[in-house]
Enzyme design. Structure first.
Site, PDB file in Angstrom:
ATOM      1  N   GLN A 123     117.289  24.808  21.377  1.00 47.91           N
ATOM      2  CA  GLN A 123     116.337  25.818  20.940  1.00 47.91           C
ATOM      3  C   GLN A 123     115.049  25.151  20.423  1.00 47.91           C
ATOM      4  OE1 GLN A 123     116.553  28.911  21.433  1.00 47.91           O
ATOM      5  NE2 GLN A 123     118.729  29.425  21.618  1.00 47.91           N
ATOM      6  N   MET A 131     124.681  29.018  10.667  1.00 47.28           N
ATOM      7  CA  MET A 131     124.067  30.009   9.780  1.00 47.28           C
ATOM      8  C   MET A 131     122.906  30.721  10.489  1.00 47.28           C
ATOM      9  SD  MET A 131     122.384  29.223   6.059  1.00 47.28           S
ATOM     10  CE  MET A 131     121.937  30.531   4.910  1.00 47.28           C
ATOM     11  N   LEU A 177     112.495  23.731  24.067  1.00 46.19           N
ATOM     12  CA  LEU A 177     111.393  22.860  23.643  1.00 46.19           C
ATOM     13  C   LEU A 177     111.919  21.723  22.778  1.00 46.19           C
ATOM     14  CD1 LEU A 177     108.678  25.529  22.766  1.00 46.19           C
ATOM     15  CD2 LEU A 177     108.646  23.925  24.683  1.00 46.19           C
ATOM     16  N   ASP A 237     118.341  15.632  27.472  1.00 42.45           N
ATOM     17  CA  ASP A 237     118.504  17.075  27.581  1.00 42.45           C
ATOM     18  C   ASP A 237     119.812  17.468  26.884  1.00 42.45           C
ATOM     19  OD1 ASP A 237     118.767  19.700  28.300  1.00 42.45           O
ATOM     20  OD2 ASP A 237     118.910  19.340  30.451  1.00 42.45           O
ATOM     21  N   HIS A 293     126.927  25.206  10.425  1.00 41.18           N
ATOM     22  CA  HIS A 293     128.043  25.817   9.693  1.00 41.18           C
ATOM     23  C   HIS A 293     129.225  26.096  10.622  1.00 41.18           C
ATOM     24  CE1 HIS A 293     129.252  28.977   6.395  1.00 41.18           C
ATOM     25  NE2 HIS A 293     130.050  27.931   6.426  1.00 41.18           N
ATOM     26  N   ASP A 318     106.772  23.451  19.377  1.00 35.87           N
ATOM     27  CA  ASP A 318     108.073  24.067  19.127  1.00 35.87           C
ATOM     28  C   ASP A 318     108.069  24.760  17.763  1.00 35.87           C
ATOM     29  OD1 ASP A 318     110.704  24.791  19.055  1.00 35.87           O
ATOM     30  OD2 ASP A 318     111.502  22.793  19.441  1.00 35.87           O
ATOM     31  N   ASP A 358     117.001  21.657  18.166  1.00 39.86           N
ATOM     32  CA  ASP A 358     117.080  20.985  19.468  1.00 39.86           C
ATOM     33  C   ASP A 358     118.533  20.744  19.864  1.00 39.86           C
ATOM     34  OD1 ASP A 358     114.294  20.816  19.510  1.00 39.86           O
ATOM     35  OD2 ASP A 358     114.274  18.821  18.609  1.00 39.86           O
TER      36      ASP A 358
END
Length: 320
Positions: free
Chosen positions: A291, A50, A295, A303, A121, A244, A287
């Site tokens: 994103q 979304m 961060l 990672d 979504h 973040d 994350d």
């Protein structure tokens, strides 16, 4: 009038990127290939969630939804694409849009199937393809997919102010800005999007598209059905890095989900599909796609880019 002025201003700010913004499918590119670690048999197609996009802006200055993920996969031999579907629409509408792009990938690569990976979504959206065109799907991987509904969607749907005024603002302001920034003209329906992710909407959807879904609450679903492999993983953190910006959208997770494990927008149990790879990453909902700009909690979380790379290798070893 004020809304129109604001829209115009935002579009003007983004206009310098308009001529080179991504449109439709975005293929992973790289200047070199290091190895074939992630070289799956079938191409990988990513479906965003979304308010999502494939890329805002251009390749030099734009922001990818799957931040740094696709270029990394390409460096390790994968053929990967990010799909572009409506940021706000019903699962079925988004699914039809995704199907067209899956068919395009098949035509471009000459491969008969694809591996689908959907976030939020995008999870149910990818499942739509496995339900109506299972012959085109090798695997579906759901990352924090709203497969069992979201308490946040329920809250929005049950609050008249949010389904009324907010829906109007989002449809007339936010969605057009996203469309403009990624050079698309996709339909937008905030109410349909929220209903699709509500527990009531998901319940109806899952009766039509049950493949890979658990039959017992918070358990794994079938790892394979109709020749399609199903996987899922999710995070369960809300506040991971105070620097973040996405923390502002996930910090209220404990309240919205009454203390149940969640990533701020989707609960751990709701994310289940097929074989669970892991359901306790120290990531919030953003994350999971690396994103904003990578961060996250650097000390106690892996990672995300490496997790996608490892999963591509998992698909490769599975012959997919």
């Amino acid at each position: 009038m004020k809304a129109r002025i604001l829209v115009a201003g935002l579009l003007t700010c983004l206009s310098y990127q308009h001529s080179t913004a991504a449109a439709g499918l975005q293929k992973a590119t790289t200047s070199y290939v290091a190895d074939n670690y992630a070289q799956t048999k079938y191409p990988i197609v990513f479906a965003h969630g979304m308010f999502g996009f494939n890329r805002l802006g251009n390749a030099e200055f734009g922001l990818d939804y799957w931040y740094q993920v696709l270029p990394d996969l390409a460096r390790h031999g994968a053929t990967a694409y990010a799909a572009q579907v409506s940021p706000l629409e019903s699962t079925e509408v988004r699914g039809e849009q995704l199907l067209q792009q899956v068919e395009e990938v098949i035509a471009l690569t000459g491969q008969p199937k694809v591996n689908l990976i959907g976030h939020s979504h995008g999870g149910p959206t990818a499942r739509y393809i496995s339900g109506i065109r299972p012959d085109l799907v090798a695997s579906v991987s759901s990352v924090a997919g709203v497969n069992g509904g979201s308490a946040v969607a329920d809250l929005v749907q049950n609050t008249p102010l949010l389904t009324g005024l907010l829906a109007q603002v989002v449809n007339t302001l936010v969605a057009p800005v996203i469309n403009f920034a990624q050079q698309s003209n996709l339909p937008s329906d905030f109410k349909a999007s929220i209903y699709s992710m509500s527990q009531a909407g998901v319940m109806v959807y899952n009766t039509k598209f049950p493949l890979g879904m658990p039959t017992t609450s918070c358990a794994d679903g079938a790892a394979q059905a109709k020749g399609i492999y199903f996987y899922s993983w999710t995070g369960i953190a809300n506040t991971t890095n105070l620097l973040d910006p996405d923390t502002a959208l996930t910090a209220l997770g404990p309240v919205a989900f009454s203390g149940k494990a969640n990533d701020g927008l989707v609960s751990k149990c709701s994310s289940k599909l097929g074989k669970t790879i892991r359901d306790d990453y120290r990531w919030n909902h953003f994350d999971e796609v690396n994103q904003i700009l990578g961060l996250r909690d650097y000390l106690f979380s892996p990672d995300p880019v490496s997790v996608y790379r490892q999963h591509a290798n998992r698909l490769k070893l599975q012959g997919l």
